[in-house]
Design a protein around this motif. Structure first.
Motif, PDB file in Angstrom:
ATOM      1  N   GLY B 488       0.829  -1.192   0.000  1.00  0.00           N
ATOM      2  CA  GLY B 488       0.000   0.000   0.000  1.00  0.00           C
ATOM      3  C   GLY B 488       0.864   1.242   0.000  1.00  0.00           C
ATOM      4  N   PHE B 489       1.832   1.248   0.891  1.00  0.00           N
ATOM      5  CA  PHE B 489       2.685   2.410   1.005  1.00  0.00           C
ATOM      6  C   PHE B 489       3.505   2.632  -0.255  1.00  0.00           C
ATOM      7  CE2 PHE B 489       6.666   4.451   2.260  1.00  0.00           C
ATOM      8  CZ  PHE B 489       6.180   5.591   2.872  1.00  0.00           C
ATOM      9  N   SER B 490       4.159   1.571  -0.721  1.00  0.00           N
ATOM     10  CA  SER B 490       5.065   1.793  -1.845  1.00  0.00           C
ATOM     11  C   SER B 490       4.288   2.096  -3.122  1.00  0.00           C
ATOM     12  CB  SER B 490       6.021   0.622  -2.032  1.00  0.00           C
ATOM     13  OG  SER B 490       5.323  -0.519  -2.388  1.00  0.00           O
ATOM     14  N   SER B 491       3.079   1.511  -3.266  1.00  0.00           N
ATOM     15  CA  SER B 491       2.267   1.867  -4.438  1.00  0.00           C
ATOM     16  C   SER B 491       1.908   3.335  -4.381  1.00  0.00           C
ATOM     17  CB  SER B 491       0.968   1.062  -4.475  1.00  0.00           C
ATOM     18  OG  SER B 491       1.239  -0.293  -4.422  1.00  0.00           O
ATOM     19  N   LEU B 492       1.527   3.773  -3.195  1.00  0.00           N
ATOM     20  CA  LEU B 492       1.132   5.164  -3.053  1.00  0.00           C
ATOM     21  C   LEU B 492       2.282   6.090  -3.436  1.00  0.00           C
ATOM     22  CD1 LEU B 492      -1.248   6.867  -2.105  1.00  0.00           C
ATOM     23  CD2 LEU B 492      -0.125   7.025   0.105  1.00  0.00           C
ATOM     24  N   ALA B 733      14.251   8.271   4.515  1.00  0.00           N
ATOM     25  CA  ALA B 733      14.375   7.282   3.428  1.00  0.00           C
ATOM     26  C   ALA B 733      13.344   7.536   2.327  1.00  0.00           C
ATOM     27  CB  ALA B 733      14.186   5.887   3.996  1.00  0.00           C
ATOM     28  N   ALA B 734      13.799   7.520   1.070  1.00  0.00           N
ATOM     29  CA  ALA B 734      12.906   7.711  -0.067  1.00  0.00           C
ATOM     30  C   ALA B 734      12.626   6.356  -0.714  1.00  0.00           C
ATOM     31  CB  ALA B 734      13.548   8.640  -1.083  1.00  0.00           C
ATOM     32  N   THR B 735      11.377   5.952  -0.652  1.00  0.00           N
ATOM     33  CA  THR B 735      11.030   4.599  -1.087  1.00  0.00           C
ATOM     34  C   THR B 735      11.404   4.340  -2.540  1.00  0.00           C
ATOM     35  OG1 THR B 735       9.114   4.938   0.289  1.00  0.00           O
ATOM     36  CG2 THR B 735       9.176   2.920  -0.973  1.00  0.00           C
ATOM     37  N   VAL B 736      10.909   5.201  -3.436  1.00  0.00           N
ATOM     38  CA  VAL B 736      11.053   4.892  -4.856  1.00  0.00           C
ATOM     39  C   VAL B 736      12.515   4.885  -5.283  1.00  0.00           C
ATOM     40  CG1 VAL B 736      10.510   5.703  -7.167  1.00  0.00           C
ATOM     41  CG2 VAL B 736       8.749   5.690  -5.434  1.00  0.00           C
ATOM     42  N   ILE B 737      13.265   5.888  -4.842  1.00  0.00           N
ATOM     43  CA  ILE B 737      14.676   5.929  -5.257  1.00  0.00           C
ATOM     44  C   ILE B 737      15.439   4.767  -4.641  1.00  0.00           C
ATOM     45  CG2 ILE B 737      16.746   7.353  -5.351  1.00  0.00           C
ATOM     46  CD1 ILE B 737      15.129   9.768  -5.447  1.00  0.00           C
TER      47      ILE B 737
END
Lengths: 950, 950
Positions: B488-492, B733-737
C-alpha cells in the motif's frame, strides 16, 4: 512396437490385436469424449462426489483451494500410475456394452458381477451402492461480476458457496446448472461422456474396480457437469490411505479416454485384453521426460500443434523432415496441393476457375472484419491517391491531378475487384509509372507533341500488348519467381513505403521550420512585417514592378504572407521563415499513430479482456489509432496539414475535358511510334502486376479460390485503355496495400477444446471489401467535410505501419535478424536445422546486395527500368543454383522448375495411394511404416512438381 | 516405489538396493558428468565417429544438416528406448572399475571379456577393434565472424569444412581443438566425461554392448570434445538397419548419465544389478506425456527451475504446497531463515551485525554495474534535490533553497550510507516534510517567531525522541508491517512519483502555452510589443508608478519581456503569452526518455547480441536514454528548460549564515513548546523511514547482510539535529529511489550448464554506490557546466520510469491486473491455486480503497498526518484477520505475529533434523517421506515464527 535391439521382451500381442479390432470397420468416426473425474469427499457429515478435473482434449483441474479451473494443460502422468491402471483393468471388472438406463441400475449390475465372480463379499453390496449413488457436486464457472457480488455474502470465510449442487444423483432429469453450463459450447454436439469416479472408503480392504461401456450413451442424471450422455464409466474405490494413488490412476484413465487412438480402442474393444492392448500401445508411444530435467509441478501449456492420429503413425523409424518441411513443398500446411497450382494456363481456365466462386465472393464478405479492412484500406488508398495525385499534378502540369487520381483509383479499383482473378489485389499508382509520366510529359512539351493524345496511344498499344501476353500465356514466367524474388521485391516496396513516409515527415519539418533561436523572454523582439519593395514611402498605393492591379490604398501591415509576396512586398523580420509547433506536432501525430497501431495490434496476444474483445481491438487498431490522434489534433487545435480531397467533379486542369480524342493533335507517325514506349509500359505493368499477384497468392496465405494471373492481366490491360481515353492515371497492383488487405482479412479458427490453439485458416476471399474501398474512394468527394479533420501526419503514420507490417513475416527479414543473434539464441527455424548457418548467411547476403543495388537504381532516373531489374533478380536466382545445393535451396528458397528432373528419380510412390491408407490399421503395423515414410516424402516432392504449369 | 494399488508386480528390489549403495558413504559429492554421444558414420571410404549430441545438464544435438548445435533442451525419450537400454545392460558386458589408460587397451579388454563369456566370436575381434578405434570428429562451435569469412571458401557447396578433425584416436595427447574449445567454460572444473558410442556395422548379427566404468578418470586422446577425462564408456554396436533405435538407446543412457541420482548410482554401483536398479528407479520417477497431447518433435525449453535431488524426494505422496510456498514463509527462496530475521533488537545488536560486513561493504562495490547504478541514482537525487529545493524555497521564502537542498542531500546521504544499518536506502526530502515546513514557516511569520531557531529546536527535540525510540526498541512495530502495508505504502509513493512527473510536464505546457490559433500564412499579423504604460508619449523616459530608476532614455521596443514588466511597460500583441515549440518538445523529450528506457531495459530479454552486451545495455538503459535525448535536444537547439544547479557555495538567502544559533531570537517557552510539533515530525520520520526500510529489506531481495532498523533510525535522528543546526532540510528514506537503487544492483547467476536459467542471486550490498551518489551530488556545484545540458523534461521522464518500475513486481499490482483478465488467461500465481479468486479480488479491493483514501488525504493539508495513516493501514490489516482466513492471508499477505500461536500446534518436527537428513538414502525410502513432508511443512511454519523479534 518398434523392433527390439537387445532381444527385449517378446513382441507383445498388443499390436496384432489392435490391428484386428481397429481394422474391422472404419466407416464412422467415434464421437468425441468428454471426460470428467469426480473424487469422493467428506462434506461435513455427508459423502459426496466432487468434480476434480475434466478433459476435452487437455486436462483442466479444479485448483486445490482456488475453487477455480486451472488453465488447460498437457496431462503429465507418472509411469507408475499407468502401470497401476493396467493392473487395475487386468484384475477389476470390465463390462462392455452394458444395457444401462440409470445409475442405480448400472451400479447394481456391476456389484452383482463382482459378487458373482467372488471378488466382493455380498455384505458390502449396500455400502458400495450407497457410496456410488452419492450426489455429485460440479465446479461451475462463474462470471467475475457474480463472483464480486458474492464477496459480501461469502465474507464469513466459508469457501463452499460457490458450488452448484446437483440435488440428487438418482434424478433422471438434467439440472438447470447442467443445462445452463456455458462450457457446453466447447464440446462438440455429438460428444459423449466418460465418467471417472475414484475415492477411498473405510470398509474395503482391497480395491473395487470397474470399467463399463454402455451399449447406448445415456444421460445419468447429475453425473456429468454438462448435459452429455455417458458412454463410459470407470470406478475405483479402495481402502483409505492411498487417495493420491487413486487420483493418479483416475487421471491416467481419463487421459487415455481422450486419446484419439485409445478412445477408438475403447469403443471397439471386444474384451478386457483389447483394452490392455490399447494401454500397451499407448505406453509404447508416450514421451518420457527425465525427472532431473523437468519439474513435474510445471503445467505444460498445450502445444501449438498436436500430432493427429495420422501423424502419429509416421513418428517411428526414420522421418526425413524433423520439423516442418522444406519450402519447396507446401510450407506450413500439408495437403493443399490445389492451392499450389499457381496458375492453370489461359484466360478461360482462369475464368472457369473463378466463376463458381463468384456468388460466394459477395456473401462471404459480410463479416465485422470486413468493416475494419475496408476502413484501413480505404484510408491507405485515399492517402495514396492524394500523394500520387499531387505528384502527378506537379509532373504533368495538372493534366492529371488529385481529381483524376481519385476518379481513376475508384474506377480501376472497382472494375478490377469486381472481375479480376484475384480480387484481394488492390490497384494503385506506383512509382515507376509516375516517373514514366514525368519523362513523357517533358518529352511531349519539348517536342511539341500533345501529351494527352500521345499517352492515349501508348495506352492503346500497351493494352493490345497485354492482350497478346494473355493470349500467349506469358504469365508462365511467374514459375521462376521463387521466394528469393518475391521477398526481394516485396521488401524493396516495403522499404520504399517506409522511406516515403519518413521523407514526407522530414519535408514537413522543412515546410514548417522551427525557430530554434527563440528565447521566450525576448518575445518582444520577434516579428515579421510586410514592407513594400523599392518604394521609399511605405504607404504608396502602387508598385511599378507588380503586374497585379493593386487596390487603391493598400495597408501593407494587414497583408498575409502570401498576399505580401503576391503584391511584391518584402517580408522583413526574424520570424518570417519560421512556423511554430507544427513540425513537432506533426511528428507526435505521425509517431503516435504508428506506435499506437503497433501496440493495439499486439493487444491480441495480451491476457486482458475476453478473446473476442481483444480481437476486435486488434482488428480495429488502425481505426482506433487514427481516431485517437485525430481527436488529439482537434483537442490541441493546431493548424496541422490536413487531408484535402477535391470537392468538385471536374478535371483538375480547366482546359481539358473528360474524354481524350485519339486523333487530330499529333502527326500520324506518332500513333505508330508510340508502340515503343508502350512496350516499356507493358513490361513495367506486367512485372509489377504479376509479382504482386505472386506475393498475394503465396501459399502461406492458404487461399482456397485459386489464382487468375491471366484474368488479372486482361483487366489491367482493359483498364489501361479506358484510363487513357479518360485521361486518368494508369493503375497496377500495389504490393504493400494488397498485403495489408490480406492481413486485415485473415481468419483464425475459433478454438474448440480448451487449450487448443487457434489455427490460421486462410483469408476471407471475397470481392466486397475491395469494391467498397473503391466505391468509398469515389464518393470521397462528398466525404470531404469528414475527411478534412484527418491530419496528413496521421496518414503517414498509417503508411509507416503498412510498410513495417508487410516486412514482418518475411523469411528474408527473419534471416537478416539472424546476423545479430548469437547462434544459441536463434529461433528454431526448420531451415536452420537443415542448412549450415553460414550458407544461410551467404544467401541472405546475396539478397541484401541485390536489394541495395535495386534501391540505388530505384533512386535514379533508371527507376523506369525497375521491372527489368526484377528480371535481373530472376537471373541472379538462377545463378545461385550454381553456388547452393538444391537441398539447401529447397529449405531456404524454392526449387526452380527446371531442377525438378533431378529429383524425379526419388519420386517412386503414388501420392493418392498414401492418402487412402487406413489410418489406424497401419498404426500397429510397423513394417509398413518405413514404406509409408518414403511415400510421404515422395508425396512432398510431388508437391514441388505441381508448380509447373498444368 | 510407490505403494501399489491394484496388487501390481511385487515391490522391486531396486529400492532396497539403492538405499544400500547410496547410503554407504556420503562424504564427497561425485564430479559432474559431461556426456558426449558419437555415432558411427561413413565419410567417403572411411568410417568415423561423429559427435551427434552432448549433455551437461540438458541435451544439445548436432542438427542434421545445419552443422550447428541445437538449443539446449530437455531430452524427451521414448519409453521403449529406456526398456531397450535396460535389456542391453542386462545382456551386455558391464565392467566396473576397469584399470584403463588408453582406448585400445580398454577396447581389447572389453572384447576379450565378451569372447571369454562366449558372447562374441573370436574372429570378430579385429573388426570390432578396428571400428571402435576409428577417429572421432567433433562438432566445434565457430564464432559467426569466422563463419562469414568461410563463406567465400566454402562456396563450392561442400559442407564439410567446418569440422575440426582430431587426427588420430589413438593419440594420447589432446588436440589443440580440444584445448581451445570455448565450451569448456560451461563445464565445472572437476567434471568427468562419459562417452556414448553407438553405431551399426555390417558384420554383426547381434548387438555388441558394453558399459565400462574406469577405476580412474583418464583422458583418452581425441575421444571427447573437451579436455575432460573419461570415466564412463557405453558402447553399442549392432547389425545394420536399426540405426534409429541405437541412437535412441544412446540418448537414453546419456540422459541417465547426467541425471543426478543415476550418476550417483553409476559411480557407486557394485554390479550390473545396481545399474538396473538405478534405471528402475529412474523409470519410476519419469514424467510421461500422452502422445495425443504433445508433439514429440517439439523441443522442450529447459525449465526455469529444476527439482534438485533433494526436492525429488518430496514429490511422492502428498505435498502441501504444490508450487511455491505461502507468503507466510520465505516466498521465493527456501532456507534463508537468517534473512527473515528482520531485526534482532537494539542498536548494539545492529552494529554487531553490520560491523563484520563493513570492509566488504566497500570492496564489493567495485563492479561495472555500480557505475550505472551511481549515474542513475545520482540523476534521480539531483532532480529530487532541485525539485524539492525549489519548492522549499517557495515555501520558506528562500530560507531553505536549492543550495541548501544540495548540501543537505549530500551531507545526510553520505553520512547515512557510510554508517547506517541499511546503506542501500537513499535519503531524500519527502512530501510530508515539505508540507510541514510550509506550515511551520507560515506559523512563524504570522506569530513573529524566528523560523530558523524554532526549526532548530524542533530538530533537537525530534532527534532526542528518535534516540528514545531507538533505546526502547520501538522499531518492533515493523513486525506488523505485512505485504498489505508495504505494498500500500510503496504503491502510493509510486503513484505520487508518477503523478508528480506528469504534473510537472503539464505545468510546463502551461508555462509554455501553445498558440493554437497560429496560421502560418498570417505570420505577418503576429507580434508582441512592449509599450509604456499610462504614458501617452511612447518615448517618455520616466514613469511615475515604477519604483526602479529608469535609464535616462529607454528604448521600449528593445526591452525584453521581463524588462518590460519590470519597467512597468505593457505587453501588447497576440504572441505575448505564447511560447512556440517548447511545450511539444518537452513532451517529446519526456515521453521519449521514458519509452527508450523501458525498451532498453527489456532488451535484456531479446535474442540479439551476446548476453553480456545485452546486460550492459539494460544496465545502462537510463544513461543511454538520457544521453540520446540530451543529444536530440542539443541537435534541435530549442531553449528547453534545463537543469540549473547553484554554482556558488553560499546560502540561498543572503541574510542567513551557515550556522543557526539556538538562543536569542525566540522567547524561552518556545524551546520547550517545540516539543509538540517535534512529536509530529518524529512520527512522520519514524514511519516513513521504517516502512521504506521494510520495503528495501523485503525477503524477495535476498539480502545477505541483514538489516539495521535501530541503527538507521539512530543516524536519521543525528542527521536531524545536524541539519537543523546548519539550517538544511530534513531527510528521510525515499522509497522509490531506494527501490531503484536496489533494482540497479541486482545480481544474476552466470548460468553454467547450457540451458540453465540465470537465477536471481541477490543485491550487490555495499556502501560505495550510495556514498558516491551523494559525494557527486555535493560536487554537482562544480559540475554545472555539464549538467546544464540536461533538459528537465528528460529528468521527469526518468522520474516517470522510476515510479512505474517500482510498481512492477508488486503483487498488489499483479492482483489489480487480475480484475481485467478472464480467469482462464490469468497467470499461474501460487496464491491463485490456493485462494478463491473472489477472495483475492476482495483483498485487492480493500487495498485499492485504502489507497484511494490515502491518496485523497494526501492531496489535502492533512498530508502531514500521513505517517499516522500508515498506522491506519496497520489497523485495517489487523481487521482483515476477521474477514479472511489465516490460510488465505498466508498466501496473499503474511500472517501477523500474534497469529503464530494458532499454528504452533502443527509445529512438531525439528527443522535441523530435516536438514541433516541424508538425501539419496531417503529417496528409495518411501515410508519416511510422509513424515518428511510433515516436517518440511513444520519447517516452513517455523520460518513464520522467526519474524518475531529475538
Amino acid at each position: 512396437m518398434m523392433s527390439d535391439v537387445c532381444v527385449f521382451a517378446p513382441v507383445s500381442p498388443a499390436a496384432e490385436r489392435l490391428r484386428y479390432i481397429l481394422g474391422e470397420d472404419d466407416d464412422m468416426p467415434n464421437p468425441t469424449l468428454f471426460t470428467e473425474m469426480d473424487t469422493l469427499q467428506q462434506d461435513g457429515d455427508e459423502l459426496e462426489w466432487k468434480e476434480s478435473a475434466r478433459w476435452v482434449k487437455f486436462e483442466e483441474k479444479v485448483e486445490d483451494g482456488g475453487e477455480r479451473w486451472s488453465k488447460p494443460h498437457v496431462s503429465t502422468l507418472s509411469l507408475h500410475s499407468l502401470f497401476e491402471l493396467r493392473t487395475c483393468l487386468q484384475t477389476g471388472t470390465v463390462v462392455l456394452d452394458l444395457e444401462g438406463y440409470s445409475l442405480p441400475q448400472i451400479v447394481d449390475e456391476i456389484i452383482e458381477r463382482q459378487i458373482d465372480e467372488g471378488m466382493l463379499s455380498p455384505d458390502l453390496r449396500e455400502k458400495i451402492s450407497f457410496v456410488l449413488l452419492r450426489k455429485h457436486r460440479h465446479q461451475t464457472k462463474k462470471p467475475i461480476h457474480r463472483s464480486l457480488a458474492d464477496m459480501g455474502k461469502a465474507s464469513g470465510g466459508g469457501a463452499r458457496h460457490a458450488h452448484s449442487r446437483s440435488m440428487n444423483d438418482i434424478a433422471d432429469t438434467l439440472s438447470t446448472d447442467q443445462l445452463r453450463n456455458k462450457f457446453m459450447k466447447k464440446i462438440p454436439r455429438d460428444a459423449e461422456a466418460s465418467n471417472v469416479l475414484v475415492g477411498e472408503v473405510d470398509f474395503l480392504d482391497k480395491p473395487f474396480v470397474a470399467f463399463v461401456r454402455l451399449a447406448q450413451a445415456t444421460t445419468l442424471g447429475g453425473l456429468t457437469e454438462v448435459p452429455v450422455p455417458t458412454r463410459f464409466l470407470f470406478i475405483l474405490l479402495g481402502p483409505t490411505g492411498k487417495a493420491k494413488s487413486y487420483n493418479q490412476i483416475g487421471r491416467a484413465i481419463a487421459t487415455l479416454m481422450v486419446d484419439d487412438l485409445f478412445s477408438d480402442v475403447a469403443y471397439k474393444a471386444r474384451d478386457r485384453e483389447d483394452l490392455i492392448a490399447g494401454i500397451d500401445e499407448f505406453l509404447d508411444e508416450v514421451i518420457v521426460l527425465p525427472p532431473g530435467e523437468w519439474d513435474p509441478k510445471i503445467r505444460i501449456e498445450p502445444p501449438k500443434k498436436v500430432p493427429t492420429a495420422d501423424k502419429r503413425l509416421e513418428k517411428s523409424v526414420h522421418s526425413l523432415n524433423e520439423l516442418g518441411q522444406p519450402n519447396g513443398t507446401a510450407g506450413g500446411s500439408g495437403g493443399h496441393s490445389e492451392d499450389e497450382e499457381m496458375f492453370c494456363g489461359g484466360l478461360f481456365l482462369d475464368m472457369k476457375r473463378k466463376l463458381p466462386w463468384f456468388p460466394s465472393d459477395f456473401y462471404e464478405g459480410f463479416h465485422i472484419q470486413s468493416i475494419s479492412a475496408v476502413l484501413f484500406i480505404y484510408l491507405g488508398c485515399i492517402t495514396n491517391a492524394i500523394t500520387f495525385g499531387g505528384l502527378l499534378g506537379d509532373a504533368t502540369d495538372n493534366y492529371q491531378g488529385v481529381m483524376e487520381s481519385f476518379l481513376g483509383t475508384a474506377l480501376s479499383g472497382t472494375v478490377f475487384c469486381m472481375f479480376s482473378g484475384q480480387p484481394l489485389i488492390i490497384l494503385s499508382s506506383t512509382g515507376p509509372i509516375l516517373i514514366f509520366e514525368k519523362l513523357l510529359f517533358e518529352f511531349s512539351k519539348n517536342n511539341g507533341i500533345d501529351y494527352m493524345e500521345l499517352r492515349l496511344w501508348i495506352g492503346i498499344h500497351s493494352c493490345i500488348q497485354c492482350f497478346l501476353l494473355v493470349a500467349t500465356d506469358a504469365s508462365y514466367i511467374i514459375k521462376y519467381m521463387t521466394r528469393f524474388t518475391e521477398e526481394g521485391f516485396s521488401s524493396l516496396i516495403s522499404f520504399i513505403f517506409i522511406s516515403d513516409a519518413i521523407k514526407k515527415m522530414v519535408s514537413h519539418t522543412q515546410y514548417y521550420p522551427i525557430n530554434t533561436d527563440f528565447k521566450p523572454d525576448y518575445v518582444t523582439a520577434y516579428k515579421c512585417e510586410c514592407l513594400p519593395l523599392r518604394s521609399p514611402s511605405p504607404y504608396s498605393s502602387t508598385s511599378k514592378t507588380v503586374s497585379y492591379s493593386l487596390p487603391s490604398y493598400l495597408d501593407w501591415s494587414q497583408l498575409s504572407k502570401k498576399e505580401c509576396v503576391k503584391y511584391g512586398g518584402s517580408l522583413v523580420g526574424n520570424t518570417c521563415k519560421y512556423v511554430p509547433d507544427l513540425a513537432l506536432m506533426s511528428f507526435i501525430l505521425f509517431f503516435g499513430t504508428y506506435s499506437m497501431t503497433v501496440s493495439l495490434k499486439k493487444f491480441k496476444f495480451s491476457r486482458y479482456f475476453p478473446t473476442k474483445l481483444r480481437k476486435l481491438i486488434s482488428d480495429f487498431s488502425i481505426f482506433m489509432a487514427i481516431m485517437t490522434f485525430v481527436g488529439l489534433d482537434r483537442l490541441i487545435g493546431l493548424k496541422t496539414p490536413k487531408l484535402i480531397v477535391p470537392t468538385e467533379f471536374k478535371p483538375t486542369r480547366p482546359d481539358r475535358g473528360w474524354i481524350v480524342l485519339p486523333f487530330g493533335k499529333n502527326p500520324w507517325w506518332v500513333y505508330l511510334a508510340s508502340f515503343v514506349p508502350a512496350l516499356l509500359v507493358t513490361i513495367l505493368i506486367f512485372m509489377d502486376q504479376q509479382i504482386s499477384a505472386v506475393i498475394v497468392n503465396r501459399k502461406e496465405n492458404k487461399l482456397r479460390k485459386g489464382c487468375g494471373y491471366h484474368l488479372d492481366l486482361f483487366w489491367v490491360g482493359v483498364l489501361m485503355a479506358v484510363c487513357s481515353f479518360l485521361g486518368l492515371p494508369w493503375y497496377v497492383a500495389a504490393t504493400v496495400i494488397s498485403i495489408a488487405h490480406i492481413d486485415s482479412l485473415k481468419m483464425e479458427s475459433e478454438s474448440s477444446a480448451p487449450g487448443e490453439q487457434p489455427q490460421f485458416l486462410g483469408v476471407r476471399e471475397q470481392r466486397l471489401t475491395g469494391i467498397l474501398v473503391f466505391v468509398l474512394t469515389g464518393v470521397s468527394i462528398f466525404l470531404a467535410p469528414v475527411l478534412q479533420f484527418i491530419p496528413m501526419p496521421v496518414l503517414y503514420g498509417v503508411f509507416l505501419y503498412m510498410g513495417v507490417a508487410s516486412l514482418s513475416g518475411i523469411q528474408f527479414w527473419e534471416r537478416i535478424k539472424l546476423y545479430m543473434m548469437p547462434s544459441k539464441y536463434q529461433p528454431d527455424f526448420p531451415f536452420l536445422r537443415h542448412v549450415p548457418l553460414r550458407r544461410v548467411h551467404l544467401f541472405t547476403l546475396v539478397q541484401i546486395i541485390c536489394l541495395a543495388v535495386l534501391w540505388v537504381l530505384k533512386s535514379t532516373v533508371l527507376a523506369i527500368l525497375f521491372p527489368v531489374m526484377i528480371l535481373g533478380l530472376l537471373v541472379v536466382r538462377k545463378m545461385l543454383d550454381m553456388v547452393f545445393s538444391q537441398h539447401d535451396l529447397a529449405w531456404i528458397d524454392d526449387i526452380l522448375p527446371g531442377k525438378d528432373k533431378k529429383k524425379d528419380k526419388k519420386k517412386k510412390g503414388d501420392k493418392d495411394d498414401t492418402k487412402k491408407k487406413d489410418k489406424k490399421k497401419g498404426r500397429a503395423d510397423d513394417s509398413k511404416d518405413k514404406v509409408r515414410n518414403v511415400k510421404i516424402y515422395c508425396h512432398q516432392l510431388a508437391g514441388l512438381e505441381q508448380k509447373k504449369p498444368c
